[in-house]
Design a protein around this motif. Structure first.
Motif, mmCIF file in Angstrom:
data_model
loop_
_atom_site.group_PDB
_atom_site.id
_atom_site.type_symbol
_atom_site.label_atom_id
_atom_site.label_comp_id
_atom_site.label_asym_id
_atom_site.label_seq_id
_atom_site.Cartn_x
_atom_site.Cartn_y
_atom_site.Cartn_z
ATOM 1 N N GLY A 94 0.838 -1.214 0.000
ATOM 2 C CA GLY A 94 0.000 0.000 0.000
ATOM 3 C C GLY A 94 0.864 1.253 0.000
ATOM 4 N N ILE A 95 1.958 1.216 0.770
ATOM 5 C CA ILE A 95 2.844 2.398 0.845
ATOM 6 C C ILE A 95 3.501 2.632 -0.522
ATOM 7 C CG2 ILE A 95 4.913 3.354 1.946
ATOM 8 C CD1 ILE A 95 4.118 1.683 4.469
ATOM 9 N N VAL B 196 -5.164 3.837 0.731
ATOM 10 C CA VAL B 196 -6.557 4.273 0.817
ATOM 11 C C VAL B 196 -6.804 5.095 2.091
ATOM 12 C CG1 VAL B 196 -8.953 3.470 1.029
ATOM 13 C CG2 VAL B 196 -7.358 2.232 -0.445
ATOM 14 N N MET B 197 -6.313 4.599 3.210
ATOM 15 C CA MET B 197 -6.648 5.244 4.488
ATOM 16 C C MET B 197 -6.037 6.641 4.563
ATOM 17 S SD MET B 197 -8.616 3.430 6.449
ATOM 18 C CE MET B 197 -8.309 3.884 8.136
ATOM 19 N N GLY C 86 -1.957 13.063 0.068
ATOM 20 C CA GLY C 86 -3.376 13.325 0.347
ATOM 21 C C GLY C 86 -3.803 12.817 1.714
ATOM 22 N N LYS C 87 -2.809 12.624 2.611
ATOM 23 C CA LYS C 87 -3.144 12.100 3.943
ATOM 24 C C LYS C 87 -3.406 13.237 4.925
ATOM 25 C CE LYS C 87 -1.789 7.863 2.822
ATOM 26 N NZ LYS C 87 -2.860 7.003 2.340
ATOM 27 N N ALA C 88 -4.207 12.924 5.937
ATOM 28 C CA ALA C 88 -4.287 13.806 7.097
ATOM 29 C C ALA C 88 -3.077 13.429 7.939
ATOM 30 C CB ALA C 88 -5.576 13.540 7.863
ATOM 31 N N VAL D 44 -10.824 10.869 13.850
ATOM 32 C CA VAL D 44 -11.837 10.987 12.791
ATOM 33 C C VAL D 44 -11.309 10.379 11.478
ATOM 34 C CG1 VAL D 44 -13.047 12.651 11.322
ATOM 35 C CG2 VAL D 44 -13.059 12.953 13.794
ATOM 36 N N SER D 45 -10.006 10.589 11.189
ATOM 37 C CA SER D 45 -9.556 10.109 9.874
ATOM 38 C C SER D 45 -9.009 8.691 9.897
ATOM 39 C CB SER D 45 -8.553 11.064 9.236
ATOM 40 O OG SER D 45 -7.635 11.493 10.169
ATOM 41 N N GLY D 46 -8.717 8.140 11.075
ATOM 42 C CA GLY D 46 -8.121 6.805 11.080
ATOM 43 C C GLY D 46 -8.838 5.765 11.910
#
Ligand SMILES: CCCCCCC/C=C/C(=O)SCCNC(=O)CCNC(=O)[C@H](O)C(C)(C)COP(=O)(O)OP(=O)(O)OC[C@H]1O[C@@H](n2cnc3c(N)ncnc32)[C@H](O)[C@@H]1OP(=O)(O)O
Length: 719
Positions: free
Chosen positions: A310-311, A435-436, A463-465, A647-649
């Motif tokens: 994924g990375i 994705v996350m 595009g990550k928080a 909230v994001s993870g």
């Protein structure tokens, strides 16, 4: 805040000026009212163009004003004045036209957009609805189904899609203002009646009732308790069934309920919190605005299991060249196939070419010699990771940043195994990593500000928080998860079922309750960690296991399920049962209920009735309490960091703003009182002991969340 110029001799050009996004503040609204009036009363002006400065039309109403007494001219009459003007008004849309910005454009008679512009009504994401006429005009313009989709999701559309939907009249690749002025000249003097959207009826739609019923059902299911999406459907229904004036009245009523709701406050807090975490700071005083990130061209990933794959995809999609290393040939080939598939699917979704040739695969760690940054993603074993870090230090060119994707190991210990600990940071991704949304960037006491700045910038590009956090066991997210899960286990011992606990949490708004989540991620993950911590003991001869370990209450329930081979979805059995291994539909399992009954009997525990309130208070307040410890320890810089992480993870419902915001909404004194209550009942559970920061905040009058930072500093300086 709105500038007026006469161009091409007879076009009044109004430019919104309110950097960075030309939000419709009171001053901008006043500027629009004044300049529109000026253009309409000048007999030389035949038509009007409205644009925004610096390549952005308008980011919508000024969200910062929502928390205060709103002054200045209101939006609705301002937009009405434009729509009812007797000269054509053209919106020149560059950059973004969002929320009130698009509603302003819908009040204009024509809309010209640049091909790179984005348009949308994202109010729902802020707990609101498009209440400046957007919920009434958009369905009239593009029809009910398309308007429902845009308004209930808040998604932004491209200029091309906007043209296809009929939101804009023309798309240009050239200077948008020039195109709009030319267009305005061409339509001067034409009849404006047909261009006033509010005067149109909604396009006919067969089976309107059935459509609304279906959409409402879908929205209720996905809203997880959020009220704004439901109000959005109701507002569009008013547009479809009522004359415009009555529809506007309904829009106003619905907005009035949303505007003052806790959910709107929570969602608007999230909006600003997500931006605030980018302004990171470290206890050393290093900060985002004084630390320069390094340029990155080439990266490497070591270890191509689920996380490494994924990375690799996330890095390649960001435009970096990636060397993907896996020492075993078979695993390398499998990883190559999986990564190529993910890149192809992602590219298809985004309508771009897959970045397959950006990834080079190798079995040899020497291949990473000239990369700028390495992300190690090998198995969670400190000895293995240490070996990899030592190899990397020997192989990589000087200055290469060494990042670990560990979720549980000590980043500082790994750093100490390298000759340049300042180049080491944690980059804790969440599966699936491409994705996350969440990335925890973990700094140790020796990580350089530049290393942190580089990892944070890379996270943003992906595009990550991205949230910068200090190094401790579990960092922020998993550290807070531990007491939450433990409380859930204790509740089972005391009489609850997984179904009851999950239902309470899912009704609260979590995407999944704790037990369904545990089945999804695998019970063996926690088991391995507990074994590593020396907490897992064999049962005694009587089959009975101890419930006090390392001096505190311990529930062996998870271990006992693992001993039965119940690892969750992957084995088809866990806290629930599944049709087959890998299946996702959780069904209640009678075996589990008898197992719990036998376990309680063996330990002399008498099941009692447990209600949803107790589930929420014990699980959530234990988690929140750990959040206060984290703030007190300086591991997170502020409550926003914790809330963005949750909230994001971690599936925390966004409309509840994150755990620390929720504590603030419930009231710190109440959280403290309930923790004290449960601590008295369960003195052998240290995580129910209220944190000293929580006590000190309550003693200092429970300041609102945006003042916690000051209060924490003050409270620390008083120590
Ligand atoms: C009873 C009252 C009736 C009122 C009727 C109201 C009807 C209308 C409601 C609305 O319009 S609500 C607002 C709807 N608009 C949005 O949700 C858009 C929000 N903004 C964005 O999505 C993005 O900012 C952007 C416009 C796409 C630009 O993105 P970019 O990545 O370039 O910049 P950011 O870092 O996101 O933002 C820069 C800076 O600007 C601040 N900001 C952005 N939008 C607004 C806004 N609408 N109001 C106030 N401030 C805004 C943002 O917070 C950033 O500042 P900092 O937080 O970093 O200081």
């Amino acid at each position: 805040m709105a500038e007026y110029n006469l161009v091409s001799e007879c076009v009044g050009l109004i430019t919104l000026r309110n950097p960075p996004v030309n939000a419709l503040s009171a001053a901008v609204r006043q500027g629009i009212v004044d300049t529109v009036q000026r253009a309409l009363s000048d007999p030389n002006v035949k038509s009007v163009v409205i644009c925004g400065q610096n390549g952005i039309f308008c980011g919508g109403a000024d969200i910062k004003e929502f928390g205060s007494n709103m002054t200045g001219p209101p939006l609705i009459p301002m937009i009405h004045a434009i729509e009812s003007a007797n000269k054509p008004v053209v919106a020149a849309i560059e950059g973004s036209a969002l929320g009130g910005g698009l509603e302003l454009a819908l009040g204009c008679h024509y809309r010209i957009a640049h091909s790179k512009a984005r348009l949308g009504l994202p109010e729902v994401t802020l707990g609101l609805l498009p209440a400046a006429g957007g919920s009434q005009r958009l369905p009239r313009l593009i029809g009910v189904p398309a308007a429902l989709n845009l308004i209930t999701t808040g998604r932004h559309v491209t200029a091309a899609e906007a043209l296809q939907l009929g939101i804009v009249d023309q798309v240009t690749d050239h200077n948008t203002v020039d195109a709009a002025v030319k267009f305005a000249l061409s339509v001067a003097g034409r009849s404006l009646g047909p261009r006033r959207i509010s005067a149109h009826p909604c396009p006919q739609q067969p089976d309107l009732d059935a459509l609304f019923e279906e959409v409402m059902q879908k929205v209720r299911q996905s809203a997880r308790g959020a009220i704004a999406p439901i109000a959005c459907v109701q507002a569009v229904r008013a547009a479809a069934t009522l004359p415009y004036a009555q529809g506007m009245e309904r829009e106003r009523e619905l907005m009035a309920t949303l505007f003052t709701s806790g959910q709107a406050r929570a969602l608007q807090y999230c909006f600003f919190a997500e931006r605030a975490v980018g302004r990171w700071r470290m206890p050393s005083g290093a900060r985002w605005d004084t630390s320069k990130p390094r340029p990155l061209h080439k990266a490497a990933v070591i270890g191509l299991g689920i996380m490494g794959r994924g990375i690799t995809v996330a890095l390649a999609q960001t435009g970096l060249s990636v060397i993907a290393v896996e020492t075993q040939e078979k695993q390398l080939m499998e990883a190559k196939q999986a990564i190529s598939g993910m890149l192809e699917r992602g590219a298809k979704r985004r309508g771009v070419a897959p970045a397959l040739d950006r990834v080079i695969y190798s079995q040899n760690i020497q291949a990473v010699a000239d990369v700028d940054l390495v992300i190690e993603a090998v198995f969670e074993d400190i000895a293995l990771k240490t070996k990899v870090f030592q190899q990397l230090s020997a192989v990589c060119k000087p200055g290469t940043l060494l990042c670990t994707n560990t979720s549980a190991l000590d980043v500082d210990q790994l750093a100490s195994e390298t000759p340049n600990p300042e180049l080491v940071v944690g980059m804790h991704f969440f599966a699936p990593a491409h994705v996350m949304k969440l990335l925890e960037v973990v700094y140790g006491p020796r990580s350089s500000p530049q290393a942190v700045a580089t990892a944070m910038q890379l996270g943003k590009k992906m595009g990550k928080a991205s949230v910068a956090v200090g190094n401790c066991r579990g960092f922020v997210g998993n550290r807070m998860l531990k007491p939450y899960i433990e409380e859930a286990f204790f509740l089972l011992e005391e009489g609850a079922t997984p179904e009851l606990v999950d239902q309470a949490l899912e009704e609260f708004g979590f995407a999944m309750g704790v037990f369904r989540m545990s089945d999804l991620s695998g019970l063996d993950v926690g088991w391995r960690i507990r074994k590593g911590d020396g907490l897992v003991e064999p049962s005694t001869a009587s089959g009975r296991s101890t419930r006090i370990r390392q001096g505190r209450r311990y529930s062996p329930l998870g271990d006992l399920l693992c001993e039965e081979g119940r690892f969750g979805q992957k084995t088809g059995r866990g806290w629930y049962q599944y049709d087959k291994p890998g299946s996702r539909v959780a069904r209640s399992d009678p075996w589990l209920h008898s197992f719990l009954g036998a376990y309680r009997a063996q330990h002399g525990l008498v099941a009692r009735r447990i209600d949803h309130q107790e589930v929420l208070e014990r699980c959530l307040y234990a988690l929140i309490n750990e959040g206060f410890h984290i703030l007190d320890d300086g591991i997170a810089a502020g409550p926003e960091d914790i809330d963005v992480i949750y909230v994001s993870g971690y599936g925390w419902p966004r409309h509840r703003g994150g755990p620390m915001f929720y504590a603030n909404m419930v009231g710190l004194a109440k959280v403290l009182e309930r923790l004290e209550h449960y601590q008295q009942l369960h003195p052998e559970v240290p995580h129910l002991q209220p944190s000293s920061l929580l006590r000190r905040l309550v003693a200092s009058g429970s300041p609102p969340i945006h003042k916690w930072g000051e209060a924490i500093k003050k409270l620390h300086s008083q120590l």
